[in-house]
Design a protein around this motif. Structure first.
Motif, PDB file in Angstrom:
ATOM      1  N   PRO A 354      40.237  52.064  35.959  1.00 39.79           N
ATOM      2  CA  PRO A 354      39.686  53.057  35.026  1.00 39.79           C
ATOM      3  C   PRO A 354      40.731  53.777  34.184  1.00 39.79           C
ATOM      4  O   PRO A 354      40.397  54.489  33.242  1.00 39.79           O
ATOM      5  N   ASP A 355      42.018  53.612  34.534  1.00 44.55           N
ATOM      6  CA  ASP A 355      43.083  54.249  33.762  1.00 44.55           C
ATOM      7  C   ASP A 355      43.904  53.191  33.035  1.00 44.55           C
ATOM      8  O   ASP A 355      43.675  51.998  33.190  1.00 44.55           O
ATOM      9  N   GLY A 356      44.880  53.637  32.261  1.00 42.62           N
ATOM     10  CA  GLY A 356      45.813  52.722  31.626  1.00 42.62           C
ATOM     11  C   GLY A 356      45.534  52.428  30.172  1.00 42.62           C
ATOM     12  O   GLY A 356      46.334  51.771  29.505  1.00 42.62           O
ATOM     13  N   VAL A 363      40.641  51.034  27.637  1.00 44.12           N
ATOM     14  CA  VAL A 363      40.185  50.288  28.813  1.00 44.12           C
ATOM     15  C   VAL A 363      39.119  49.279  28.381  1.00 44.12           C
ATOM     16  O   VAL A 363      38.228  49.591  27.590  1.00 44.12           O
ATOM     17  N   GLY A 364      39.226  48.074  28.887  1.00 49.34           N
ATOM     18  CA  GLY A 364      38.315  46.992  28.490  1.00 49.34           C
ATOM     19  C   GLY A 364      38.941  46.027  27.501  1.00 49.34           C
ATOM     20  O   GLY A 364      38.345  44.991  27.186  1.00 49.34           O
ATOM     21  N   THR A 365      40.153  46.347  27.027  1.00 49.78           N
ATOM     22  CA  THR A 365      40.862  45.437  26.125  1.00 49.78           C
ATOM     23  C   THR A 365      41.459  44.300  26.939  1.00 49.78           C
ATOM     24  O   THR A 365      42.210  44.538  27.890  1.00 49.78           O
ATOM     25  N   VAL A 366      41.136  43.074  26.582  1.00 46.45           N
ATOM     26  CA  VAL A 366      41.670  41.918  27.316  1.00 46.45           C
ATOM     27  C   VAL A 366      42.144  40.860  26.329  1.00 46.45           C
ATOM     28  O   VAL A 366      41.610  40.720  25.226  1.00 46.45           O
ATOM     29  N   ALA A 367      43.186  40.140  26.748  1.00 45.77           N
ATOM     30  CA  ALA A 367      43.692  39.005  25.980  1.00 45.77           C
ATOM     31  C   ALA A 367      43.522  37.754  26.832  1.00 45.77           C
ATOM     32  O   ALA A 367      43.845  37.755  28.020  1.00 45.77           O
ATOM     33  N   ILE A 368      43.006  36.696  26.216  1.00 43.75           N
ATOM     34  CA  ILE A 368      42.719  35.454  26.936  1.00 43.75           C
ATOM     35  C   ILE A 368      43.252  34.290  26.112  1.00 43.75           C
ATOM     36  O   ILE A 368      43.084  34.255  24.890  1.00 43.75           O
ATOM     37  N   ALA A 369      43.892  33.348  26.783  1.00 45.25           N
ATOM     38  CA  ALA A 369      44.422  32.180  26.076  1.00 45.25           C
ATOM     39  C   ALA A 369      44.092  30.902  26.837  1.00 45.25           C
ATOM     40  O   ALA A 369      44.039  30.879  28.070  1.00 45.25           O
ATOM     41  N   LEU A 370      43.875  29.848  26.066  1.00 45.88           N
ATOM     42  CA  LEU A 370      43.691  28.498  26.594  1.00 45.88           C
ATOM     43  C   LEU A 370      44.766  27.610  25.967  1.00 45.88           C
ATOM     44  O   LEU A 370      44.784  27.426  24.745  1.00 45.88           O
ATOM     45  N   ARG A 388      35.695  48.651  36.535  1.00 44.00           N
ATOM     46  CA  ARG A 388      36.844  47.759  36.640  1.00 44.00           C
ATOM     47  C   ARG A 388      36.371  46.339  36.974  1.00 44.00           C
ATOM     48  O   ARG A 388      36.844  45.352  36.396  1.00 44.00           O
ATOM     49  N   GLY A 389      35.430  46.254  37.904  1.00 49.98           N
ATOM     50  CA  GLY A 389      34.913  44.944  38.297  1.00 49.98           C
ATOM     51  C   GLY A 389      34.235  44.214  37.156  1.00 49.98           C
ATOM     52  O   GLY A 389      34.369  42.989  37.023  1.00 49.98           O
TER      53      GLY A 389
END
Length: 423
Positions: A354-356, A363-370, A388-389
């Motif tokens: 919940p922090d960071g 919060v909720g920012t994600v980077a994904i790579a293939l 968080r889950g």
């Protein structure tokens, strides 16, 4: 035919455990065209169990009772059933012998309280349990057959598959055949999906249902009757066109199950590098037998030092762009792929909370790579940060979907209405 289910146990009623048995039973029955009309949960109290058996047996044709047939003092289903019907419990000689043989075979002394499992209502018909010590049974009360099953999941599943479903099909004239097609979606909420599908013509006997089980929304297409079943495939095809990129699997429980089969069929190999998902991504695939044929390794590179030392990420890239960035996650993916020269690699990095979070990267920012042999696909998304889950499970779903799309030779990067594109 009216079918109901009574689930027993204080731990279920109090929410100390999630009743996955009931969900599995309902889903399995539906796969056989059998619908459950009602379900209730009763604690381990004798009077409440007696009342439930007596009351519901006046309304249902068959009732599946789950739990309460073990050897301990809080296992009261057999006694409650005997009292509900007004008859004594008697020892089932066959099951007592089975218990004795089971303990002897396993070279264990049999506790005296296990003999309780051979005590059944006098009019009960024994139902075999080939994988446990709890004796199943069925009893007729008022208009209903009450069918008693163990609470241990693998024992329940065996009994339902081998005994309960064949009993229903032999004893009851099912009103109409029922068939269900399930479409698994990600990236759109229930209201969004319902609005998109509101203008689809549904032939008589077909209706839609929605079930939210994050990270998925499952669309169920119910077809009741032969005429409706004949239209089922065409309705599913129309929904597929309407929702396009949001549908990720058909008649599968999860995206991982869909991707597992695709990877097996393709003969390709996969490596994984996880930061924010912390092993969840690889765990979903390892749940399936045979995943060792394609999953070569998985690295949980949670710290920046791990990203640099284990995956070869350029430290300056992290300093300039941050751990949650296109630049970092692409190097994570390519580093993971290069370790054992796998065909593909997936990488995740994000702020699960919940922090960071920051103004620039909440919060909720994600980077994904293939990473593939020929190129790398990557994206940053702003996911719903309700927990968080949820952030972690949604990240896994998008990552798996990117590889699914690559294997199906469709666009790898698509727009999900509920997930904002990041910079």
């Amino acid at each position: 035919m009216k079918l109901e289910m009574i689930c027993t146990g204080e731990e279920v009623l109090a929410g100390q455990i999630v009743d996955t048995n009931a969900a599995w039973v309902a889903d399995t029955l539906m796969d056989h065209g059998i619908e459950m009309q009602q379900r209730m949960t009763v604690g381990d109290r004798l009077e409440d169990l007696i009342q439930a058996f007596q009351q519901r047996s006046q309304h249902a044709d068959i009732i599946l009772v789950n739990g309460g047939i073990g050897p301990t003092s809080d296992d009261m289903s057999s006694l409650a059933m005997a009292m509900a019907i007004g008859e004594p419990q008697v020892e089932n000689k066959e099951w007592r012998q089975r218990l004795t043989q089971w303990f002897a075979k396993n070279q264990r002394p049999m506790p005296v309280n296990n003999l309780k499992q051979a005590m059944l209502p006098e009019s009960a018909i024994m139902v075999d349990n080939p994988v446990g010590t709890a004796c199943g049974f069925r009893v007729k009360l008022n208009r209903a057959w009450l069918f008693f099953t163990p609470g241990v999941p693998f024992e329940l599943k065996r009994m339902v598959t081998d005994q309960f479903i064949p009993f229903i099909k032999n004893e009851f004239d099912l009103d109409k055949p029922v068939k269900v097609t399930k479409l698994l979606t990600i990236g759109g909420g229930e209201s969004f999906l319902a609005e998109k599908l509101q203008d689809i013509h549904l032939p008589e006997g077909i209706e839609l249902g929605y079930r939210s089980s994050m990270p998925y929304i499952e669309i169920k297409i119910f077809a009741r009757g032969e005429k409706a079943i004949a239209h089922l495939d065409s309705v599913a095809a129309e929904i597929n066109i309407c929702l396009a990129d949001l549908i990720v699997a058909k008649n599968q429980l999860s995206l991982a199950a869909e991707l597992h089969q695709l990877l097996l069929d393709s003969g390709k190999t996969l490596a994984i590098a996880e930061s924010c998902t912390g092993g969840m991504l690889s765990s979903q695939l390892v749940d399936f037998a045979g995943s060792s044929r394609y999953l070569v390794h998985s690295i949980v590179s949670y710290s920046n030092a791990a990203k640099v030392n284990l995956l070869g990420v350029d430290e300056s890239i992290i300093d300039i762009h941050g751990a949650v960035s296109i630049e970092t996650v692409e190097q994570m993916a390519e580093g993971a792929r290069a370790v054992l020269d796998s065909d593909y690699a997936l990488a995740t990095s994000g702020i699960a909370g919940p922090d960071g979070g920051t103004d620039e990267k909440p919060v909720g920012t994600v980077a994904i790579a293939l990473a593939c042999r020929e190129q790398i696909f990557s994206q940053i998304l702003q996911l719903p940060a309700r927990s968080r889950g949820l952030v972690r499970s949604l990240t896994c779903a998008v990552a798996l979907d990117m590889l699914r799309r690559k294997l199906n030779k469709t666009a790898v990067l698509v727009n999900y209405p509920s997930y904002k594109k990041g910079n």
